[in-house]
Design an enzyme around this catalytic site. Structure first.
Site, mmCIF file in Angstrom:
data_model
loop_
_atom_site.group_PDB
_atom_site.id
_atom_site.type_symbol
_atom_site.label_atom_id
_atom_site.label_comp_id
_atom_site.label_asym_id
_atom_site.label_seq_id
_atom_site.Cartn_x
_atom_site.Cartn_y
_atom_site.Cartn_z
ATOM 1 N N LYS A 1 34.614 -9.532 -40.692
ATOM 2 C CA LYS A 1 34.194 -10.378 -42.028
ATOM 3 C C LYS A 1 33.832 -9.162 -43.248
ATOM 4 C CE LYS A 1 33.382 -14.480 -39.963
ATOM 5 N NZ LYS A 1 32.338 -15.515 -39.477
ATOM 6 N N ARG B 1 33.626 -14.053 -31.040
ATOM 7 C CA ARG B 1 34.892 -14.447 -31.188
ATOM 8 C C ARG B 1 35.604 -13.496 -32.241
ATOM 9 N NH1 ARG B 1 36.591 -16.615 -36.261
ATOM 10 N NH2 ARG B 1 38.224 -18.222 -36.207
HETATM 11 N N1 PMM Z 1 34.265 -17.904 -38.865
HETATM 12 C C1 PMM Z 1 35.433 -18.465 -39.072
HETATM 13 C C2 PMM Z 1 36.211 -19.422 -38.487
HETATM 14 N N2 PMM Z 1 35.770 -20.085 -37.387
HETATM 15 N N3 PMM Z 1 33.855 -20.473 -35.790
HETATM 16 C C3 PMM Z 1 32.836 -20.206 -35.344
HETATM 17 N N4 PMM Z 1 32.246 -20.526 -34.279
HETATM 18 N N5 PMM Z 1 32.134 -19.196 -36.044
HETATM 19 C C4 PMM Z 1 32.493 -18.415 -37.037
HETATM 20 O O1 PMM Z 1 31.638 -17.476 -37.618
HETATM 21 C C5 PMM Z 1 33.710 -18.615 -37.645
HETATM 22 C C6 PMM Z 1 34.770 -19.715 -36.854
HETATM 23 C C7 PMM Z 1 36.085 -17.565 -40.260
HETATM 24 O O2 PMM Z 1 36.529 -16.178 -39.988
HETATM 25 P P1 PMM Z 1 38.064 -16.199 -39.507
HETATM 26 O O3 PMM Z 1 38.894 -16.097 -40.907
HETATM 27 O O4 PMM Z 1 38.312 -14.754 -38.877
HETATM 28 O O5 PMM Z 1 38.640 -17.207 -38.448
#
Ligand code: PMM
Length: 286
Positions: free
Chosen positions: A219, A259
């Site tokens: 991020k 994640r």
């Molecule tokens: N961040 C993103 C997308 N989905 N889901 C959860 N549970 N927590 C998060 O912080 C989150 C998410 C955005 O990041 P990406 O572009 O790497 O998917």
């Protein structure tokens, strides 16, 4: 449904692999925009040790515009059904109830809801009827305006209290506590200082007794931390060492899972923390 709760692994924290089937996500947008490419990547995430592959069809990057439910479903459904047919445990990253319901029908086993149930009043009933785990992320508003909402007197207390309000709403809707996972939502209505404060205070969330998921992978606050002397943020693909450092921290803090994009690196870090903690608990045996 193969499982109605998310198991806690004994050997390490869980690792959720990110699979964005979007043209515009900040981290992997556009890379998996054919079904075959997305499925291949999902299988690779599983083979690298992902406990769950998180399939998302709508970008939530700051300022992102919404797409239609039909378009979101068109992107995720064939990927989810194919991965499920290969035995991959899949979560759907959506805050639309209709997309969640169709994704569960297609074989997803978890709903990862970045709005914590606030984005769609119908979501709680979908999750309750499916009897599936529900990841409730801290959220204050849609991507177009979420950075305007990044104001807190005490970010740790407010995120905790707002998440607990979402947990209470889920319980009131008839969902079992054992199906809920909470997530501080790094970067969602939060600036870098807010993200660091939340990461430094994970015991506040872990102490609730609910499983905690943390998603810091690549991020922008990490890009800013590692900026070049001229202030240009470190490119997305070069934030992995920082991501692994956060995974290590999370494993030491007893979160349920992280994640991440590079699953193997975080699995390795998570196993390493378990080995160190187990050696510390049992004393030297030389
Ligand atoms: N961040 C993103 C997308 N989905 N889901 C959860 N549970 N927590 C998060 O912080 C989150 C998410 C955005 O990041 P990406 O572009 O790497 O998917």
């Amino acid at each position: 449904m193969t499982s109605t709760v998310l198991p806690r692994r004994a050997d390490r924290i869980s690792v959720v692999g990110v699979l964005n089937v979007t043209p515009d996500s900040f981290s992997d947008g556009g890379r998996h925009d054919s079904v075959d490419a997305a499925v291949e990547h999902g299988l690779a995430l599983r083979d690298a040790g992902a406990d769950l592959v998180d399939v998302g069809g709508e970008s939530t990057r700051p300022g992102a515009r919404r797409i239609s439910a039909d378009e979101e479903l068109r992107r995720v459904k064939p990927v989810i059904s194919t991965l499920a047919a290969h035995g991959v445990a899949v979560s759907v990253d959506t805050y639309r109830a209709s997309v969640a319901a169709a994704a569960l029908d297609a074989g997803a086993i978890v709903v990862n809801d970045v709005s914590g149930g606030l984005g769609d009043d119908a979501m709680a009933a979908v999750v309750r009827d499916a009897g599936c785990p529900w990841i409730l992320m801290h959220w204050r508003g849609h991507s177009e305006r979420m950075q305007e909402l990044a104001h807190y007197d005490d970010v740790v207390r407010e995120v905790h209290d707002e998440l607990m309000a979402r947990v209470d709403a889920a319980l009131a809707a008839g969902i079992d506590a054992e199906r809920l996972v909470i997530d501080p939502g790094l970067g969602f209505a939060k600036n870098a200082a807010h993200n660091w404060a939340l990461l430094a205070s994970l015991p506040t969330l872990v102490g609730t007794g609910l499983p905690v998921l943390v998603a810091a992978s690549r991020k922008s606050f990490l890009g800013r931390l590692l900026a070049a002397p001229d202030g240009i943020p470190r490119p997305v693909g070069e934030r992995e060492a920082a991501t692994v450092a956060i995974t290590t921290h999370c494993a030491q803090q007893d979160v349920w899972g992280v994640r991440v994009h590079d699953v193997q690196a975080s699995v390795d870090a998570a196993c390493t923390v378990t080995a160190l903690r187990s050696a510390a608990a049992h004393g030297a045996t030389t």
